[in-house]
Design an enzyme around this catalytic site. Structure first.
Site, PDB file in Angstrom:
ATOM      1  N   HIS A  50       0.646  -0.899   0.299  1.00  0.00           N
ATOM      2  CA  HIS A  50      -0.294   0.657  -0.161  1.00  0.00           C
ATOM      3  C   HIS A  50       0.853   1.818   0.158  1.00  0.00           C
ATOM      4  O   HIS A  50       0.778   2.172  -0.656  1.00  0.00           O
ATOM      5  CB  HIS A  50      -1.141  -0.064   1.106  1.00  0.00           C
ATOM      6  CG  HIS A  50      -2.378   1.307   1.332  1.00  0.00           C
ATOM      7  ND1 HIS A  50      -1.623   2.425   2.165  1.00  0.00           N
ATOM      8  CD2 HIS A  50      -2.645   1.879   0.777  1.00  0.00           C
ATOM      9  CE1 HIS A  50      -1.973   2.840   2.423  1.00  0.00           C
ATOM     10  NE2 HIS A  50      -3.064   2.742   1.151  1.00  0.00           N
ATOM     11  N   GLU A  82       2.241   1.540  -3.491  1.00  0.00           N
ATOM     12  CA  GLU A  82       1.281   3.248  -4.205  1.00  0.00           C
ATOM     13  C   GLU A  82       1.483   3.957  -4.170  1.00  0.00           C
ATOM     14  O   GLU A  82       1.001   4.973  -5.624  1.00  0.00           O
ATOM     15  CB  GLU A  82      -0.436   1.445  -3.565  1.00  0.00           C
ATOM     16  CG  GLU A  82      -1.995   2.820  -4.849  1.00  0.00           C
ATOM     17  CD  GLU A  82      -2.673   2.344  -3.537  1.00  0.00           C
ATOM     18  OE1 GLU A  82      -3.390   3.705  -3.356  1.00  0.00           O
ATOM     19  OE2 GLU A  82      -3.331   1.560  -2.993  1.00  0.00           O
ATOM     20  N   HIS A  83       1.542   4.435  -2.674  1.00  0.00           N
ATOM     21  CA  HIS A  83       0.899   5.933  -2.364  1.00  0.00           C
ATOM     22  C   HIS A  83       2.648   6.884  -3.330  1.00  0.00           C
ATOM     23  O   HIS A  83       2.793   7.559  -3.692  1.00  0.00           O
ATOM     24  CB  HIS A  83       1.359   6.591  -1.301  1.00  0.00           C
ATOM     25  CG  HIS A  83       0.123   5.927  -0.317  1.00  0.00           C
ATOM     26  ND1 HIS A  83      -0.382   7.702   0.236  1.00  0.00           N
ATOM     27  CD2 HIS A  83      -1.135   5.748  -0.156  1.00  0.00           C
ATOM     28  CE1 HIS A  83      -1.814   7.339   0.525  1.00  0.00           C
ATOM     29  NE2 HIS A  83      -1.690   6.112   0.064  1.00  0.00           N
ATOM     30  N   GLU A 105      -3.766   8.193   7.170  1.00  0.00           N
ATOM     31  CA  GLU A 105      -5.044   7.624   6.432  1.00  0.00           C
ATOM     32  C   GLU A 105      -5.476   6.106   7.077  1.00  0.00           C
ATOM     33  O   GLU A 105      -6.837   5.604   7.948  1.00  0.00           O
ATOM     34  CB  GLU A 105      -4.761   6.450   5.037  1.00  0.00           C
ATOM     35  CG  GLU A 105      -5.614   6.077   4.421  1.00  0.00           C
ATOM     36  CD  GLU A 105      -5.183   5.434   3.453  1.00  0.00           C
ATOM     37  OE1 GLU A 105      -3.979   5.713   2.839  1.00  0.00           O
ATOM     38  OE2 GLU A 105      -5.679   4.866   2.335  1.00  0.00           O
TER      39      GLU A 105
END
Lengths: 435, 424
Positions: free
Chosen positions: A69, A72-73, A145
């Site tokens: 994840h 991905e960012h 987040e």
């Protein structure tokens, strides 16, 4: 020139093209006369892939939780300091990305400049750029987040359930990791993950819209270099995973008005044959429609007894390495809901599934499949899912129609056993956590 | 966008958007009335009751079975508000007959929809006591569950505080006390009032025999004596007075900041595409000033966005942040607003905003639900521009127009939801 294969389904009035690009990438083009077009570039790499090596390597590499994840960012940051979103801003495309247990996907939808946007997509996902400084900055954003999801009852409920169902399986790891685990991420380890999993041979591109297959191939030729041939060995460490659930209950407290609950059914009988796996997948969907929809006795009993006023939501997730079914709702008395659930399943086993309900549920699942062809997004997502699962999007009607009452009954009897059930509950704050 | 509109009774219209693009046909039946504190919640409860079961399908189970038989047909309650209007009714979608394995479903779907609206389940001349109680307690659960979503809760609270003396603060869902006080007779009265007095807009999107459907609906309205209500105009607050500040403490780990502004303009004033273009530039997209500066450059938050409302004349900015960063975030947001007011908008920013907004407009054509929502919304604003027309106008807009719009924006309310042990 790659050989372009055409597949058509007359009943649906739809067709698609597919080819193996010389770079190693599998490409699908699904023409659809809608205003917007959708592109989905996916790698078979998710939160469960935290221990791996390439064939020929001596040792496995273990990486911090949440790294897929995080990666991905970070992919959105380009070497010239630009953000990939700025690229898409030039074409008007709306871009995004997501990471799940088993995949990471980059996508955009646009009504104009599709081919230019596709170039941007292929470009930024194939050009990693990380420095210690940019990694640190991201730790701040992802920290917020994760905190947002900490306050999100649905996320907490799901995390609790997976932690109860599984003892070892990596599906129990939160996709985002934790503030502590992401603090361990460095640029070096990001590069290692990138070059392992963002190899085009481990990826798939699906585009859907008013699109020409030859143009797509030309863009692939322009943007993609041949990927090195490599074999990824992933260690999911799931051999020791028991068939039974790890814990029967998982609870936490949050600002919710009423307890919310998820009952999970752990499933270890995962067929290795892709079409068998798909058949089972749709049969469980049919069963979920029969057992938990508003036509079902369970829902109506719980509703009449005022134990629930909300729907019973259900979903089934199945991968090669994990499989579980989930039923969620809201209730002031989760334990009573659980008891009714267990009794209802036992009673249904004794009396047998209702044949008329089976036919209606099967019809429903078929219709939902047809409806999915009204959206370029759903089509692209389904193409990728079918590709990764080893099936074909047009095979589904036949698979659904091959599901018989007897097959479903047998599946139901094996699937539902009390030792496979666990429940996750998120209580309102006034109620103390039972853990 | 509308292919054909047919007036079938006084204040009742059926609107057809013909298209072959979709595998489904979509239907909506909308009662439209003025938002009123003493009746909005009754209308909300009424549609819940109508979709709970009808005379022919007298239980949720019977209704659902029929929908399964109609190939995963859906019937959903619809309740929303826009400006001075409350909209309540039913939304349905069904597979087109081409895909239903030679079992046509459209006629039966229309019959079902008519049954739900004109033939409700009654006992002793009122709605079922049992169902009324069921739906009341379900609605109360929903009201109480507002806090489950802290982002939406904070946004609603900000609007409530900002619009304290305006109808926009009325919750069409009602309060626990209001819903508790409902008697069967009140709902029955609300039902007939709706059929007699509400403006009614019916939408059909897909490929059907519209005249046949229109005459079916007409046959029901022929039996109803219609007396459509007159909806009064309302005053819009164009400019904020003193800034209202409110903080609330809940057990949350992330602080939620919501800033409410008055924009001075509504869609009725014309050129609403400028308001939407302003929003794109300011905080409506990932290339907006708020996203780029407050999230990316300052790493203050994961979400920071803005939206402007069409008919109410306000804007909200929302951000999920560490409580200690509250003032820093407010300053950063206001600084960006000031930049827009001074027309400090780069060509790239303007160009991206235009393209992104155009994309948003054109996307409406890809979903029957979006087309339905757009046309109804425009119908209620007496503005019949299509998404294509709006998209064209957007491409011609200038920075000066955006700055001009921004100059009319005034800060009204700052609302902050924070955790118990949060400092700041």
């Amino acid at each position: 020139m790659a050989e372009i294969i055409t597949k058509e389904n007359k009943m649906l009035g739809e067709k698609y093209y597919t080819f193996d690009h010389k770079s190693g990438l599998k490409v699908y083009v699904f023409p659809k006369q809608l205003t917007s077009s959708y592109a989905l570039f996916t790698t078979k790499y998710g939160s469960i892939d935290n221990k791996f090596k390439l064939e020929g390597d001596e040792d496995f590499t273990c990486v911090p939780d949440g790294i897929a994840h995080f990666l991905e960012h970070k992919m959105f940051e380009c070497e010239n300091g630009e953000d990939a979103f700025e690229l898409f801003a030039k074409t008007g495309a709306s871009a995004n990305a997501y990471t799940s247990n088993a995949r990471t996907a980059y996508l955009f939808s646009t009504t104009d400049n599709f081919y230019e946007s596709l170039e941007y997509l292929l470009d930024f996902v194939t050009h990693p750029y990380f420095t210690e400084q940019t990694v640190q900055k991201e730790q701040g954003i992802i920290g917020q987040e994760l905190r947002m999801y900490d306050d999100h009852p649905g996320s907490r409920l799901e995390r609790g359930l997976l932690e109860a169902l599984y003892k070892h399986n990596k599906v129990r790891i939160d996709v985002g990791g934790t503030i502590e685990s992401i603090a361990k991420i460095t640029a070096e380890v990001l590069y290692k993950c990138y070059y392992t999993f963002y190899n085009l041979r481990n990826m798939v591109l699906a585009v859907c819209g008013d699109i020409d297959v030859n143009e797509v191939e030309k863009i692939c030729d322009k943007m993609l270099k041949e990927a090195p041939k490599q074999t990824i060995i992933r260690d999911y460490e799931c051999e020791n995973e028991p068939k039974e659930v790890y814990k029967k209950r998982s609870t936490c407290s949050l600002a919710v008005s009423k307890p919310i609950l998820s009952i999970g059914i752990k499933d270890s009988n995962i067929p290795s044959d892709p079409s068998e796996r798909a058949k089972k997948f749709y049969a469980i969907q049919i069963l979920n429609e029969m057992l938990y929809s508003r036509t079902a006795e369970l829902y109506n009993t719980l509703y009449d007894k005022k134990l629930i006023s909300h729907l019973l939501d259900s979903y089934f997730e199945q991968d090669e390495f994990y499989s579980f079914n989930v039923v969620s709702t809201e209730s002031s008395n989760p334990e009573a809901v659980y008891e009714h659930f267990v009794d209802f399943i036992e009673k249904t086993k004794k009396n047998g599934l209702d044949k008329e309900s089976f036919e209606l549920a099967k019809r429903t699942i078929y219709a939902l499949y047809i409806k999915s062809f009204d959206s370029t997004e759903e089509i692209a997502e389904n193409i990728v899912t079918n590709y990764l699962e080893g099936t074909d999007i047009f095979d589904i009607p036949e698979i659904i129609s091959s599901i018989t009452y007897d097959y479903t009954t047998e599946l139901f009897n094996d699937f539902y056993k009390e030792e496979y059930y666990a429940m996750s509950v998120v209580n309102p704050l006034s109620k103390e956590s039972e853990e | 966008m509308i292919t054909k509109s047919i007036q079938i009774a006084n204040g009742v219209k059926i609107n057809y958007i013909q298209t072959d693009k979709f595998k489904t046909n979509t239907f909506s039946f909308n009662f439209i009335t003025q938002i009123r504190k003493d009746s909005a919640y009754l209308n909300t409860l009424l549609v819940r009751l109508l979709t709970h079961g009808s005379a022919s399908y007298p239980s949720q189970m019977a209704l659902e079975k029929k929908l399964q038989y109609l190939y995963a047909g859906t019937v959903a309650k619809k309740t929303s508000s826009i400006g001075k209007y409350q909209i309540f009714g039913v939304l349905a979608d069904m597979l087109n007959d081409r895909y239903t394995e030679k079992t046509p479903v459209t006629d039966e779907a229309i019959d079902l929809l008519c049954d739900i609206i004109f033939n409700p389940l009654l006992e002793n001349g009122a709605f079922s006591a049992q169902y009324t109680e069921d739906e009341k307690s379900e609605l109360i659960d929903i009201i109480n569950a507002e806090i489950n979503n802290t982002a939406r809760y904070s946004q609603n609270r900000c609007i409530e505080i900002m619009c304290e003396n305006e109808i926009f603060s009325i919750k069409t869902i009602g309060t626990v006390e209001q819903v508790n006080s409902v008697k069967q007779q009140m709902l029955y009265d609300a039902y007939f009032k709706a059929l007699r007095e509400c403006r009614i807009e019916i939408y059909v999107v897909g490929n059907v025999d519209i005249d046949k459907i229109a005459s079916k609906f007409k046959s029901f309205f022929d039996k109803i004596e219609r007396k459509p209500e007159i909806i009064d105009d309302i005053d819009i607050v164009r400019c904020a007075a003193e800034v209202k500040n409110e903080e609330e403490i809940q057990d949350v780990s992330q602080g939620k900041l919501v800033m409410g502004f008055r924009t001075g303009k509504t869609i009725e004033d014309g050129d609403f595409h400028i308001a939407q273009l302003f929003n794109e530039v300011f905080g409506g997209s990932p290339s907006s000033k708020l996203f780029v500066n407050v999230r990316e450059k300052k790493s203050l938050c994961y979400t920071c966005r803005s939206f402007v409302t069409q008919k109410e004349g306000f804007m909200c900015v929302t951000a999920g942040i560490e409580a200690s960063n509250k003032q820093v975030a407010i300053d950063a947001i206001l600084e960006q607003l000031e930049n827009v007011k001074n027309a400090q908008i780069s060509d790239t920013e303007l160009d991206s905003a235009k393209k992104s907004l155009k994309n948003g407009y054109m996307n409406i054509y890809d979903s029957s639900f979006s087309m339905e929502a757009w046309t109804l919304n425009r119908e209620l604003s007496n503005n019949y521009d299509t998404p294509t027309t709006e998209a064209k106008k957007v491409l011609e807009a200038t920075k000066e127009q955006i700055a001009e719009f921004a100059k009319g924006i005034t800060l009204d309310t700052i609302y902050f939801l924070k955790g118990e042990d949060a400092n700041g």
